[in-house]
Write a protein that holds these residues in place. Structure first.
Motif, PDB file in Angstrom:
ATOM      1  N   GLY A 116      73.955  18.605 -27.637  1.00 36.53           N
ATOM      2  CA  GLY A 116      72.689  19.239 -28.147  1.00 36.53           C
ATOM      3  C   GLY A 116      72.027  19.988 -27.135  1.00 36.53           C
ATOM      4  O   GLY A 116      72.498  20.369 -25.872  1.00 36.53           O
ATOM      5  N   SER A 117      70.700  20.375 -27.124  1.00 37.32           N
ATOM      6  CA  SER A 117      69.851  20.731 -26.365  1.00 37.32           C
ATOM      7  C   SER A 117      69.750  20.513 -24.635  1.00 37.32           C
ATOM      8  O   SER A 117      69.927  19.251 -24.397  1.00 37.32           O
ATOM      9  CB  SER A 117      68.524  20.714 -26.719  1.00 37.32           C
ATOM     10  OG  SER A 117      67.383  21.627 -26.076  1.00 37.32           O
ATOM     11  N   TYR A 118      70.226  21.379 -23.741  1.00 39.44           N
ATOM     12  CA  TYR A 118      70.520  21.252 -22.646  1.00 39.44           C
ATOM     13  C   TYR A 118      69.699  22.097 -21.765  1.00 39.44           C
ATOM     14  O   TYR A 118      69.882  23.041 -21.763  1.00 39.44           O
ATOM     15  CB  TYR A 118      71.918  21.189 -22.452  1.00 39.44           C
ATOM     16  CG  TYR A 118      72.729  21.073 -21.123  1.00 39.44           C
ATOM     17  CD1 TYR A 118      72.109  20.543 -20.157  1.00 39.44           C
ATOM     18  CD2 TYR A 118      74.004  21.509 -20.792  1.00 39.44           C
ATOM     19  CE1 TYR A 118      72.670  20.398 -18.585  1.00 39.44           C
ATOM     20  CE2 TYR A 118      74.653  21.318 -19.640  1.00 39.44           C
ATOM     21  CZ  TYR A 118      73.760  20.848 -18.657  1.00 39.44           C
ATOM     22  OH  TYR A 118      74.491  20.717 -17.619  1.00 39.44           O
ATOM     23  N   ASP A 119      68.891  21.185 -20.727  1.00 36.78           N
ATOM     24  CA  ASP A 119      68.194  22.071 -19.980  1.00 36.78           C
ATOM     25  C   ASP A 119      68.739  22.524 -18.689  1.00 36.78           C
ATOM     26  O   ASP A 119      68.973  21.491 -17.542  1.00 36.78           O
ATOM     27  CB  ASP A 119      66.737  21.411 -19.493  1.00 36.78           C
ATOM     28  CG  ASP A 119      65.997  22.025 -18.473  1.00 36.78           C
ATOM     29  OD1 ASP A 119      66.047  23.376 -18.369  1.00 36.78           O
ATOM     30  OD2 ASP A 119      64.707  21.582 -18.086  1.00 36.78           O
ATOM     31  N   THR A 162      64.375  19.344 -25.337  1.00 36.45           N
ATOM     32  CA  THR A 162      65.478  19.340 -24.449  1.00 36.45           C
ATOM     33  C   THR A 162      65.617  18.246 -23.409  1.00 36.45           C
ATOM     34  O   THR A 162      64.638  17.595 -23.411  1.00 36.45           O
ATOM     35  CB  THR A 162      65.524  20.537 -23.484  1.00 36.45           C
ATOM     36  OG1 THR A 162      66.609  21.098 -23.258  1.00 36.45           O
ATOM     37  CG2 THR A 162      64.376  20.903 -22.456  1.00 36.45           C
ATOM     38  N   ARG A 163      66.745  18.212 -22.649  1.00 41.76           N
ATOM     39  CA  ARG A 163      66.873  17.265 -21.710  1.00 41.76           C
ATOM     40  C   ARG A 163      67.904  17.702 -20.522  1.00 41.76           C
ATOM     41  O   ARG A 163      68.741  18.550 -21.020  1.00 41.76           O
ATOM     42  CB  ARG A 163      67.148  15.742 -22.066  1.00 41.76           C
ATOM     43  CG  ARG A 163      68.742  15.667 -22.642  1.00 41.76           C
ATOM     44  CD  ARG A 163      68.413  15.915 -23.966  1.00 41.76           C
ATOM     45  NE  ARG A 163      69.820  15.446 -24.701  1.00 41.76           N
ATOM     46  CZ  ARG A 163      70.221  16.174 -25.700  1.00 41.76           C
ATOM     47  NH1 ARG A 163      70.144  17.570 -25.756  1.00 41.76           N
ATOM     48  NH2 ARG A 163      71.410  15.708 -26.334  1.00 41.76           N
ATOM     49  N   GLU A 164      67.899  17.184 -19.453  1.00 39.96           N
ATOM     50  CA  GLU A 164      69.100  17.335 -18.590  1.00 39.96           C
ATOM     51  C   GLU A 164      70.128  16.688 -18.760  1.00 39.96           C
ATOM     52  O   GLU A 164      70.652  15.785 -18.272  1.00 39.96           O
ATOM     53  CB  GLU A 164      68.506  17.161 -17.177  1.00 39.96           C
ATOM     54  CG  GLU A 164      69.224  17.762 -15.935  1.00 39.96           C
ATOM     55  CD  GLU A 164      68.547  17.315 -14.610  1.00 39.96           C
ATOM     56  OE1 GLU A 164      68.817  18.083 -13.634  1.00 39.96           O
ATOM     57  OE2 GLU A 164      67.964  16.265 -14.593  1.00 39.96           O
ATOM     58  N   GLY A 165      70.908  17.075 -19.780  1.00 37.30           N
ATOM     59  CA  GLY A 165      72.254  16.491 -20.418  1.00 37.30           C
ATOM     60  C   GLY A 165      73.275  16.734 -19.258  1.00 37.30           C
ATOM     61  O   GLY A 165      74.427  16.671 -19.902  1.00 37.30           O
ATOM     62  N   GLY A 166      73.370  16.995 -17.971  1.00 45.04           N
ATOM     63  CA  GLY A 166      74.247  17.083 -16.956  1.00 45.04           C
ATOM     64  C   GLY A 166      73.706  17.747 -15.872  1.00 45.04           C
ATOM     65  O   GLY A 166      72.445  17.740 -15.825  1.00 45.04           O
ATOM     66  N   SER A 190      60.378  29.257 -20.450  1.00 46.49           N
ATOM     67  CA  SER A 190      59.295  28.812 -19.438  1.00 46.49           C
ATOM     68  C   SER A 190      60.040  29.313 -18.127  1.00 46.49           C
ATOM     69  O   SER A 190      61.167  29.222 -17.496  1.00 46.49           O
ATOM     70  CB  SER A 190      59.369  27.379 -19.522  1.00 46.49           C
ATOM     71  OG  SER A 190      58.410  26.853 -18.667  1.00 46.49           O
ATOM     72  N   LEU A 191      58.883  29.705 -17.329  1.00 43.82           N
ATOM     73  CA  LEU A 191      58.986  29.912 -15.854  1.00 43.82           C
ATOM     74  C   LEU A 191      58.932  28.679 -15.190  1.00 43.82           C
ATOM     75  O   LEU A 191      58.447  27.569 -15.916  1.00 43.82           O
ATOM     76  CB  LEU A 191      58.017  30.935 -15.210  1.00 43.82           C
ATOM     77  CG  LEU A 191      58.201  32.384 -15.613  1.00 43.82           C
ATOM     78  CD1 LEU A 191      56.833  32.997 -15.242  1.00 43.82           C
ATOM     79  CD2 LEU A 191      59.425  32.766 -15.446  1.00 43.82           C
ATOM     80  N   LEU A 245      64.172  24.928 -24.884  1.00 46.12           N
ATOM     81  CA  LEU A 245      63.322  25.344 -23.916  1.00 46.12           C
ATOM     82  C   LEU A 245      64.252  25.789 -23.029  1.00 46.12           C
ATOM     83  O   LEU A 245      64.795  25.305 -22.062  1.00 46.12           O
ATOM     84  CB  LEU A 245      62.396  24.367 -23.365  1.00 46.12           C
ATOM     85  CG  LEU A 245      61.404  24.373 -22.328  1.00 46.12           C
ATOM     86  CD1 LEU A 245      60.105  25.472 -22.819  1.00 46.12           C
ATOM     87  CD2 LEU A 245      60.680  23.369 -21.394  1.00 46.12           C
ATOM     88  N   VAL A 246      64.276  27.343 -22.774  1.00 42.03           N
ATOM     89  CA  VAL A 246      65.045  28.184 -21.723  1.00 42.03           C
ATOM     90  C   VAL A 246      64.253  28.156 -20.502  1.00 42.03           C
ATOM     91  O   VAL A 246      63.229  29.242 -20.493  1.00 42.03           O
ATOM     92  CB  VAL A 246      65.691  29.574 -22.342  1.00 42.03           C
ATOM     93  CG1 VAL A 246      66.173  30.358 -21.415  1.00 42.03           C
ATOM     94  CG2 VAL A 246      66.084  29.331 -23.748  1.00 42.03           C
ATOM     95  N   VAL A 247      64.429  27.387 -19.518  1.00 44.84           N
ATOM     96  CA  VAL A 247      63.801  27.334 -18.317  1.00 44.84           C
ATOM     97  C   VAL A 247      64.339  28.159 -17.272  1.00 44.84           C
ATOM     98  O   VAL A 247      65.749  27.886 -17.022  1.00 44.84           O
ATOM     99  CB  VAL A 247      63.713  25.819 -17.857  1.00 44.84           C
ATOM    100  CG1 VAL A 247      62.760  25.789 -16.335  1.00 44.84           C
ATOM    101  CG2 VAL A 247      62.979  24.965 -18.753  1.00 44.84           C
ATOM    102  N   ILE A 248      63.629  29.255 -16.793  1.00 37.77           N
ATOM    103  CA  ILE A 248      64.243  30.043 -15.833  1.00 37.77           C
ATOM    104  C   ILE A 248      63.690  29.868 -14.570  1.00 37.77           C
ATOM    105  O   ILE A 248      62.443  29.736 -14.331  1.00 37.77           O
ATOM    106  CB  ILE A 248      64.535  31.609 -16.096  1.00 37.77           C
ATOM    107  CG1 ILE A 248      62.792  32.041 -16.733  1.00 37.77           C
ATOM    108  CG2 ILE A 248      65.206  31.633 -17.372  1.00 37.77           C
ATOM    109  CD1 ILE A 248      62.393  33.512 -16.855  1.00 37.77           C
TER     110      ILE A 248
END
Length: 913
Positions: free
Chosen positions: A470-473, A440-444, A283-284, A513-516
């Motif tokens: 786990g999944s980390y945005d 995903t979530r903001e795991g840090g 995702s952009l 979700l790979v957010v760039i």
């Protein structure tokens, strides 16, 4: 800080206990051994106290430590049972396409304060989990419980806490016990002696433990150099009760812990009937680009800005655009009552859909910056987002509110929305198995969060500690490293990284979700470097962490299909240029691979890459590799190195449909010439909530409307020819039961081929035999049906699939007979005088019998692969690849190649012929 604890001896029975679960001679002592015999958990119950200890390869890791469900209350063992389990399951998405659940289990039956409990231990080769359970019983309601677990560490150890969102000062180092504060949900422990082992303390399946309102916290016991965890619950019913799992994973380095699937195996199985809409991807993101100026255009909080992101996403294999904040002034009663000038969400989503891009919407309930949500429940909010056509929600500022998080995940799933939690959210390790829409979530700390850019060493800690949950945005992938500090939303401190390092971080941090976060123009400035991100998948078949050393470096290899993506990120210590050797033994022997290297320009004679002063310097080069080689990856301090590795010849043969009706604008056949006619008032809708795939869907009212294909019936598989028919259906009210989905052929025994699909029934009527399932209880949402028939078979040789899974069909009426489909009529949504009531989308017809794997691919909106050809599989096989007319560059594209010699297939991808 290093702590020393005296040894504690544990007695064990004689004989081989490898791979077993057994009771010791004393009724109060039990032993659970991992399947490979390396991990041993001793459990004892004496004087009303239950304790456990953990040993790996003869080394004590956790000394006897108490565990209880109610403090100051005797836990009396009344019995026990043991079990061994071995199975394989497929996650919806993740780091692996298959996960093995292989463990030995001990369950203690307990009597605690007049109530019956079970204490369950599951022991895997790389870790263990334990939880309390209670079946429904009188006396549970109104009771308060406290799930306590101790972790009395053995020997020397260092503890690494996960980093939070608040920027930290000082060196990156293990936490001192005297400075230790509550750690949310996970902790990494290094035994820090000559025989080093690593442990992670986590929690799993909190989403199922509905009585628990808070996530686990790990506290130190400073006097004994140990840790403890406790969470409390008060029950309001007599129903079944479970605690979350307490999880300990074990490995020889942090990479082993990152590869562990223990938390996932402990989580509850998939709770969703249909997951085809759950699509991981890239995702952009607009937030960090606000204020960026290019060619007279300023990126702002408006529709025009977001459309620029959509255009770039459509051109670069990016599935999503995340619109963050500032798109409404007021939402009231579930409706947008005041919008931001210049922003039209409906127009944006419509535009994105036309480009094949999905929009993710941000929301929070913080009444700031002129935006408010009034008199609106989350259900109404998600109704609004779904009706707008969004594919997911980024939800901020709810913190560690566990009940909210549970309900939001379930509501999002009900609305077929992905959800991404931000701003110190609940970690919910393992929840992606149960509810994969929790993408995903903001795991840090996210990069640049709170206007702070973390250092390369801080990144390594987050990768190896925060990444355990786990999944980390983390929003990596900044390319404008020279001017990023000058952005409106840029960091206040210096951004120390390199472009190659940014590429590496997008792979190393796992996220569905790979957010760039950068501007399209910045990626366009470096198209050769951006090729890595554009090719990057977000879900994987295999993952291997090849190297992992905290504050030094990490190397991660991930495979999708036959392609590998391998990245290394470097810290700030050591030599000016670090060399890390990557052994390619994970590649398939005998195959020659093409490789593209994306790396720091470390050896430039005058201006080499420097993570502080020359951050955007890089190089891209190509080569070939085999599994017997080792690559010396070279990186500057704070830099990185990436490889995109794929077989030198990759040809995927895709089964092509003979007819396909996507209903995007009409009833035309996009695979052939069997164009349909909308009859009796049938229409194509573009309303987002009523469209499954693409821009439109067929809308039928069950009265007299349908699609007429009769003039083209001879183009379809008739007689006893092999066939597969697939499509999506969304049934309306109860009146749709028994109505036809797709019907063609003629009247007479075996002459008809009529597929029925509604809320209770999926079946095939062949004229004299009705075969299928009629006791379903489907929702009013979208469902996928597929029917296959083998050439020359009888009616009961057909196979029926619902949502990618084969059903156990049976005779509903009549009896089996041969098939000889006629050529009188062909209709979508009609069978005789019965008409379908609801929506239909994306019907495919194939002239062969597809396999279960191919059906699953279509259900997931992927092409049904017939053959994957690599050099290893070409031996003894003759495949002709013919160059079509045209001009050729060194890389031949798929449009310039024809495949012959394989019936019914077309070439889908050929690289570097």
């Amino acid at each position: 800080m290093v702590f020393t604890v005296a040894a504690a001896g544990l007695s064990r029975p004689g004989g081989d206990v490898s791979g077993s679960v057994l009771a010791l001679p004393a009724d109060s002592a039990y032993k659970v051994v991992s399947p490979d015999g390396s991990l041993v958990v001793d459990v004892s119950a004496a004087d009303g106290v239950v304790s456990y200890s953990v040993t790996r390869d003869g080394k004590v890791l956790i000394k006897p430590s108490e565990v209880y469900i109610r403090p100051d209350t005797a836990h009396v063992v009344t019995g026990h049972s043991t079990e061994s389990h071995d199975s394989v399951w497929e996650p919806t998405w993740g780091q692996f396409s298959e996960i093995r659940d292989h463990h030995n289990r001990l369950t203690l039956s307990l009597f605690v304060g007049g109530l019956e409990f079970g204490l369950v231990f599951k022991v895997f080769d790389d870790g263990l989990g334990f939880r309390f359970v209670a079946e429904a019983q009188t006396g549970l309601s109104g009771q308060a419980f406290e799930f306590f677990a101790g972790y009395n560490m053995f020997g020397h150890f260092e503890a690494w806490k996960p980093k939070g969102e608040t920027p930290e000062t000082g060196p990156v180092a293990p936490v001192k016990l005297e400075d230790f504060k509550n750690s949310p949900g996970l902790l990494l422990i290094d035994t820090a002696d000559t025989d080093r082992m690593f442990l992670a303390l986590l929690e799993s399946d909190l989403i199922s433990a509905e009585a628990f309102q808070h996530p686990v916290r790990f506290d130190p016991n400073r006097s004994a150099a140990s840790f403890r965890s406790r969470t409390r619950a008060r029950l309001d019913s007599e129903e079944d009760f479970v605690t979350p799992w307490r999880v300990v994973t074990v490995g020889d380095d942090p990479g082993d812990l990152l590869e562990s699937t223990v938390a996932l195996n402990l989580a509850a199985p998939l709770a969703l009937e249909d997951t085809s809409w759950v699509q991981p991807g890239k995702s952009l993101w607009n937030w960090r680009v606000i204020g960026y100026k290019v060619g007279g255009f300023t990126y702002d909080k408006d529709t025009a800005t977001l459309k620029r992101f959509v255009d770039f996403a459509a051109d670069n294999n990016i599935e999503y655009v995340l619109q963050d904040d500032f798109w409404w002034k007021e939402i009231k009663g579930g409706k947008i009552t005041d919008s931001i000038p210049g922003f039209d969400m409906e127009d944006l989503i419509s535009y994105a859909r036309s480009k094949g891009v999905n929009i993710l919407i941000y929301t929070d309930r913080v009444h700031s910056a002129g935006k408010t949500i009034v008199d609106t429940s989350d259900r109404q909010l998600f109704d609004l987002f779904r009706d707008l056509g969004a594919r997911g929600v980024k939800y901020g500022f709810q913190g560690s509110d566990v009940p909210f998080t549970r309900e939001a995940i379930k509501l999002a799933a009900e609305h077929e929305l992905l959800i991404n939690f931000h701003d110190t959210p609940v970690l919910l390790s393992g929840s992606g198995r149960t509810y994969p829409n929790a993408i995903t979530r903001e795991g840090g700390p996210a990069q640049q969060d709170q206007r702070h850019a973390f250092s390369p060493d801080e990144f390594l800690v987050t990768a190896m500690v925060n990444g355990l949950a786990g999944s980390y945005d983390q929003t990596n992938g900044v390319y404008d490293l020279n001017d990023v500090e000058d952005r409106d939303k840029g960091p206040d401190n210096a951004f120390h990284s390199t472009v190659a390092g940014e590429n590496a971080r997008t792979l190393i941090i796992f996220s569905g979700l790979v957010v760039i976060p950068d501007a399209p123009e910045e990626y366009n400035k470096k198209p050769d470097m951006f090729e890595f991100i554009s090719k990057l998948p977000a879900t994987w078949d295999d993952t291997q962490v090849l190297h992992a050393s905290i504050t030094e470096y990490i190397t991660t290899a991930r495979r999708s299909g036959v392609e590998w993506f391998v990245c290394t990120a470097n810290g700030e210590s050591g030599a000016a240029v670090r060399t890390v050797q990557v052994d390619l033994g994970f590649l398939t022997p005998g195959v020659v691979y093409d490789v593209t290297y994306f790396e720091d320009d470390h050896d430039h004679p005058s201006t080499p890459t420097n993570y502080k002063t020359n951050r955007e310097a890089y190089q891209v080069r190509t080569g070939t590799l085999t599994s017997t080689e080792t690559v010396d990856t070279k990186m500057v301090k704070g830099g990185g190195h990436c490889m995109w590795i794929r077989p030198k010849l990759t040809a995927a043969a895709i089964v092509a449909p003979v007819a396909q009706w996507p209903f995007d604008a009409n009833a035309n056949d996009t695979a052939g010439s069997s164009h349909g006619t909308l009859a009796g008032g049938a229409s194509v809708t573009t309303t987002a909530a009523d469209v499954r795939i693409g821009a439109g869907a067929l809308a039928l009212d069950g009265t007299n409307d349908y699609v007429n294909l009769s003039p083209h019936v001879t183009k379809l598989p008739v007689g006893n020819a092999a066939r597969t028919i697939t499509g999506w259906f969304k049934p309306a009210g109860a009146g749709s039961q028994g109505h036809s989905f797709f019907d063609y052929g003629a009247s007479g025994n075996g002459k008809k081929f009529a597929i029925q699909a509604d809320r209770t029934t999926v079946a095939l009527d062949t004229g004299g035999h009705r075969w299928g399932v009629d006791d379903l209880n489907l929702t009013s949402g979208w469902h996928h049906i597929a029917v296959t028939y083998p050439a020359g078979g009888d009616s009961d040789d057909t196979r029926i699939y619902l949502n990618g899974v084969q059903l156990t069909a049976q005779t509903l009426s009549g009896s089996p007979h041969s098939i000889n489909t006629g050529t009188t009529h062909a209709h979508i949504g009609r069978s005789g005088t019965n008409y379908y009531n609801g929506h239909i989308d994306d019907i495919h017809i194939y002239n062969q019998t597809l396999t279960p794997k191919q059906i699953k691919a279509i259900y997931k909106n992927q092409p049904p692969i017939s053959t994957s050809l690599t050099q290893a599989s070409l031996t003894g096989t003759k495949v002709t690849l013919t160059l079509n007319s045209g001009t050729y560059t060194p890389t031949v594209t798929k449009s310039q190649i024809t495949v012959s010699g394989i019936a019914g297939v077309s070439i889908s991808n050929v690289s570097r012929v």
